[in-house]
Write a protein that holds these residues in place. Structure first.
Motif, PDB file in Angstrom:
ATOM      1  N   PHE A 111       0.847  -1.184   0.000  1.00 13.52           N
ATOM      2  CA  PHE A 111       0.000   0.000   0.000  1.00 13.52           C
ATOM      3  C   PHE A 111       0.886   1.239   0.000  1.00 13.52           C
ATOM      4  CE2 PHE A 111       0.942  -0.670   4.396  1.00 13.52           C
ATOM      5  CZ  PHE A 111       0.957   0.591   4.993  1.00 13.52           C
ATOM      6  N   PHE A 112       0.384   2.321  -0.603  1.00 17.80           N
ATOM      7  CA  PHE A 112       1.057   3.606  -0.514  1.00 17.80           C
ATOM      8  C   PHE A 112       0.664   4.270   0.803  1.00 17.80           C
ATOM      9  CE2 PHE A 112       0.826   2.989  -5.164  1.00 17.80           C
ATOM     10  CZ  PHE A 112       2.171   3.165  -5.474  1.00 17.80           C
ATOM     11  N   GLU A 113       1.593   4.979   1.397  1.00 20.77           N
ATOM     12  CA  GLU A 113       1.314   5.629   2.677  1.00 20.77           C
ATOM     13  C   GLU A 113       0.560   6.943   2.510  1.00 20.77           C
ATOM     14  OE1 GLU A 113       5.017   6.025   4.692  1.00 20.77           O
ATOM     15  OE2 GLU A 113       5.126   3.888   5.210  1.00 20.77           O
ATOM     16  N   GLY A 114       0.593   7.516   1.309  1.00 20.72           N
ATOM     17  CA  GLY A 114      -0.034   8.811   1.089  1.00 20.72           C
ATOM     18  C   GLY A 114      -1.542   8.789   1.285  1.00 20.72           C
ATOM     19  N   ARG A 115      -2.041   9.846   1.914  1.00 22.89           N
ATOM     20  CA  ARG A 115      -3.492   9.966   2.132  1.00 22.89           C
ATOM     21  C   ARG A 115      -4.170  10.786   1.048  1.00 22.89           C
ATOM     22  NH1 ARG A 115      -5.184   8.282   7.002  1.00 22.89           N
ATOM     23  NH2 ARG A 115      -3.567   7.686   8.502  1.00 22.89           N
ATOM     24  N   THR A 116      -3.378  11.457   0.242  1.00 23.19           N
ATOM     25  CA  THR A 116      -3.909  12.261  -0.849  1.00 23.19           C
ATOM     26  C   THR A 116      -3.154  11.918  -2.122  1.00 23.19           C
ATOM     27  OG1 THR A 116      -2.338  14.081  -0.541  1.00 23.19           O
ATOM     28  CG2 THR A 116      -4.383  14.154   0.773  1.00 23.19           C
ATOM     29  N   ALA A 117      -3.726  12.326  -3.249  1.00 27.65           N
ATOM     30  CA  ALA A 117      -3.064  12.081  -4.528  1.00 27.65           C
ATOM     31  C   ALA A 117      -1.704  12.775  -4.567  1.00 27.65           C
ATOM     32  CB  ALA A 117      -3.955  12.568  -5.665  1.00 27.65           C
ATOM     33  N   THR A 118      -1.609  13.944  -3.972  1.00 22.29           N
ATOM     34  CA  THR A 118      -0.336  14.670  -3.957  1.00 22.29           C
ATOM     35  C   THR A 118       0.726  13.895  -3.188  1.00 22.29           C
ATOM     36  OG1 THR A 118      -1.486  16.796  -4.113  1.00 22.29           O
ATOM     37  CG2 THR A 118       0.788  16.838  -3.299  1.00 22.29           C
ATOM     38  N   GLU A 119       0.329  13.306  -2.060  1.00 23.34           N
ATOM     39  CA  GLU A 119       1.290  12.532  -1.264  1.00 23.34           C
ATOM     40  C   GLU A 119       1.704  11.255  -1.976  1.00 23.34           C
ATOM     41  OE1 GLU A 119      -0.620  11.983   2.492  1.00 23.34           O
ATOM     42  OE2 GLU A 119      -0.276  14.052   3.155  1.00 23.34           O
ATOM     43  N   VAL A 120       0.776  10.590  -2.624  1.00 28.82           N
ATOM     44  CA  VAL A 120       1.117   9.393  -3.393  1.00 28.82           C
ATOM     45  C   VAL A 120       2.038   9.771  -4.550  1.00 28.82           C
ATOM     46  CG1 VAL A 120       0.208   7.566  -4.881  1.00 28.82           C
ATOM     47  CG2 VAL A 120      -0.969   8.133  -2.745  1.00 28.82           C
ATOM     48  N   ASP A 121       1.765  10.897  -5.182  1.00 26.53           N
ATOM     49  CA  ASP A 121       2.625  11.375  -6.267  1.00 26.53           C
ATOM     50  C   ASP A 121       4.057  11.578  -5.773  1.00 26.53           C
ATOM     51  OD1 ASP A 121       2.888  12.467  -9.037  1.00 26.53           O
ATOM     52  OD2 ASP A 121       3.411  14.281  -7.931  1.00 26.53           O
ATOM     53  N   SER A 122       4.218  12.095  -4.557  1.00 27.50           N
ATOM     54  CA  SER A 122       5.559  12.282  -3.998  1.00 27.50           C
ATOM     55  C   SER A 122       6.258  10.945  -3.786  1.00 27.50           C
ATOM     56  CB  SER A 122       5.471  13.047  -2.672  1.00 27.50           C
ATOM     57  OG  SER A 122       4.976  14.361  -2.875  1.00 27.50           O
ATOM     58  N   GLU A 123       5.500   9.937  -3.339  1.00 24.87           N
ATOM     59  CA  GLU A 123       6.089   8.601  -3.172  1.00 24.87           C
ATOM     60  C   GLU A 123       6.561   8.046  -4.513  1.00 24.87           C
ATOM     61  OE1 GLU A 123       4.157   5.794  -0.265  1.00 24.87           O
ATOM     62  OE2 GLU A 123       2.543   7.276  -0.412  1.00 24.87           O
ATOM     63  N   LEU A 124       5.754   8.238  -5.527  1.00 25.06           N
ATOM     64  CA  LEU A 124       6.109   7.733  -6.854  1.00 25.06           C
ATOM     65  C   LEU A 124       7.347   8.456  -7.400  1.00 25.06           C
ATOM     66  CD1 LEU A 124       2.491   7.478  -8.285  1.00 25.06           C
ATOM     67  CD2 LEU A 124       4.015   5.547  -7.808  1.00 25.06           C
ATOM     68  N   LYS A 125       7.430   9.730  -7.148  1.00 26.35           N
ATOM     69  CA  LYS A 125       8.612  10.479  -7.585  1.00 26.35           C
ATOM     70  C   LYS A 125       9.871   9.961  -6.896  1.00 26.35           C
ATOM     71  CE  LYS A 125       6.782  14.947  -9.128  1.00 26.35           C
ATOM     72  NZ  LYS A 125       5.460  14.460  -9.562  1.00 26.35           N
ATOM     73  N   ARG A 126       9.771   9.605  -5.610  1.00 28.96           N
ATOM     74  CA  ARG A 126      10.929   9.072  -4.900  1.00 28.96           C
ATOM     75  C   ARG A 126      11.342   7.717  -5.482  1.00 28.96           C
ATOM     76  NH1 ARG A 126       8.209  11.044  -0.312  1.00 28.96           N
ATOM     77  NH2 ARG A 126       7.554   8.942   0.314  1.00 28.96           N
ATOM     78  N   LEU A 127      10.355   6.894  -5.822  1.00 31.99           N
ATOM     79  CA  LEU A 127      10.665   5.601  -6.435  1.00 31.99           C
ATOM     80  C   LEU A 127      11.343   5.784  -7.780  1.00 31.99           C
ATOM     81  CD1 LEU A 127       7.375   3.627  -5.605  1.00 31.99           C
ATOM     82  CD2 LEU A 127       9.630   3.295  -4.587  1.00 31.99           C
ATOM     83  N   LYS A 128      10.830   6.701  -8.575  1.00 29.80           N
ATOM     84  CA  LYS A 128      11.416   6.958  -9.896  1.00 29.80           C
ATOM     85  C   LYS A 128      12.855   7.434  -9.749  1.00 29.80           C
ATOM     86  CE  LYS A 128      11.359   7.608 -14.390  1.00 29.80           C
ATOM     87  NZ  LYS A 128      11.273   6.483 -15.343  1.00 29.80           N
ATOM     88  N   SER A 129      13.097   8.317  -8.792  1.00 31.97           N
ATOM     89  CA  SER A 129      14.449   8.846  -8.610  1.00 31.97           C
ATOM     90  C   SER A 129      15.406   7.776  -8.098  1.00 31.97           C
ATOM     91  CB  SER A 129      14.432  10.035  -7.649  1.00 31.97           C
ATOM     92  OG  SER A 129      14.062   9.615  -6.340  1.00 31.97           O
ATOM     93  N   ALA A 130      14.874   6.718  -7.490  1.00 34.95           N
ATOM     94  CA  ALA A 130      15.705   5.624  -6.993  1.00 34.95           C
ATOM     95  C   ALA A 130      16.016   4.597  -8.073  1.00 34.95           C
ATOM     96  CB  ALA A 130      15.012   4.935  -5.819  1.00 34.95           C
TER      97      ALA A 130
END
Length: 275
Positions: A31-50
């Motif tokens: 599961f994604f930890e983000g509670r909003t689309a913006t927070e999930v988007d930040s998680e995805l950006k971190r994954l992409k950068s990794a």
């Protein structure tokens, strides 16, 4: 010179060079930890950068699973995409695929198979049957009877609805197995009779150890039975794949493979009907 001749005699020719197919740099997301689309988007950006290029996203929900914080809590068991074939917890997959693709990430939907009895838990005729080796009695075991055509057609419809989403692939959950004493519904026995001409009386598949009653040995018939179950599981996987590819012809597929299939193939076939 003699040593060189011996080395040449045992030297294996190198295979023709082939460019290896590029694999996935994927993460499997419970599961994604983000509670909003913006927070999930930040998680995805971190994954992409990794260096991640694919997210394998859980699209099912069992009773003990943690809810996506992004989701409204609808059904207690079910799926995270729109379908009228199963209870829907919340239709969040479209938003996750949109955000993932915007970040240059592919999305694999991680989905259950045999345990996807969401909404038909009370229909005993669709349920898997196990055999009690100690009692000699059949009992209801977890999940669907994948020898039951109605159950498989229902799964095909769910997977077809899953393919309405902009997914790049599917990961079959690790429930596409049948344990050594599972799969004894009447349709399964009919399937075996039709494919082998043999009658798989459950009691004829197992032998109890005289010195160790807790240990079970298998007869020759058991191995034929396990191979037949393996063929059926692969047939179901093919049908679910086809249900998706009718809408997503370029979708890729992965399946959870138990380590015994590589390290101990006989045990994998016996314990899990996996080969």
């Amino acid at each position: 010179e003699e040593k060189l001749r011996d080395e040449k005699a045992y030297r294996t020719p190198l295979p023709a060079f082939r460019v290896p197919r590029r694999g996935l740099h994927a993460v499997q997301v419970m599961f994604f930890e983000g509670r909003t689309a913006t927070e999930v988007d930040s998680e995805l950006k971190r994954l992409k950068s990794a260096g991640v290029d694919t997210v394998i996203v859980r699209v099912f929900h069992n009773l003990d699973d943690r809810y996506y914080p992004l989701a409204r809590h609808g059904a207690k068991r079910g799926v995270y995409f729109r379908t009228n074939r199963a209870p829907v917890v919340d239709d969040i997959l479209p938003e996750i695929t949109r955000l993932s693709h915007a970040n240059g990430l592919k999305v694999f939907a991680w989905m259950t198979t045999r345990y996807a009895d969401y909404g038909v838990e009370d229909r005993g005729e669709l349920a898997c049957r196990g055999y009690g080796i100690e009692t000699g009695l059949l009992y209801r075991c977890k999940g669907l009877d994948l020898f039951n055509e109605e159950a498989v057609r229902r799964l095909e419809a769910i997977y077809s609805d899953l393919a309405d989403n902009d997914i790049d692939g599917v990961l079959f959950q690790d429930d596409l197995v049948l344990r050594h004493n599972e799969g004894f519904g009447p349709r399964a026995l009919d399937y075996f009779r039709a494919s082998s001409g043999l009658d798989p009386v459950p009691g004829s598949l197992y032998m109890r150890d005289a010195e160790d009653p807790g240990k079970v040995h298998y007869t020759k018939m058991f191995w034929k039975w396990s191979s037949a179950k393996n063929r059926r599981l692969l047939d179901v996987a093919d049908r679910l794949r086809d249900a998706v590819r009718r809408k997503r012809p370029n979708a890729l597929f992965a399946i959870n493979l138990m380590y015994e299939s590589v390290t101990d193939p006989a045990s994998a076939l016996a314990w899990l009907s996996q080969d």
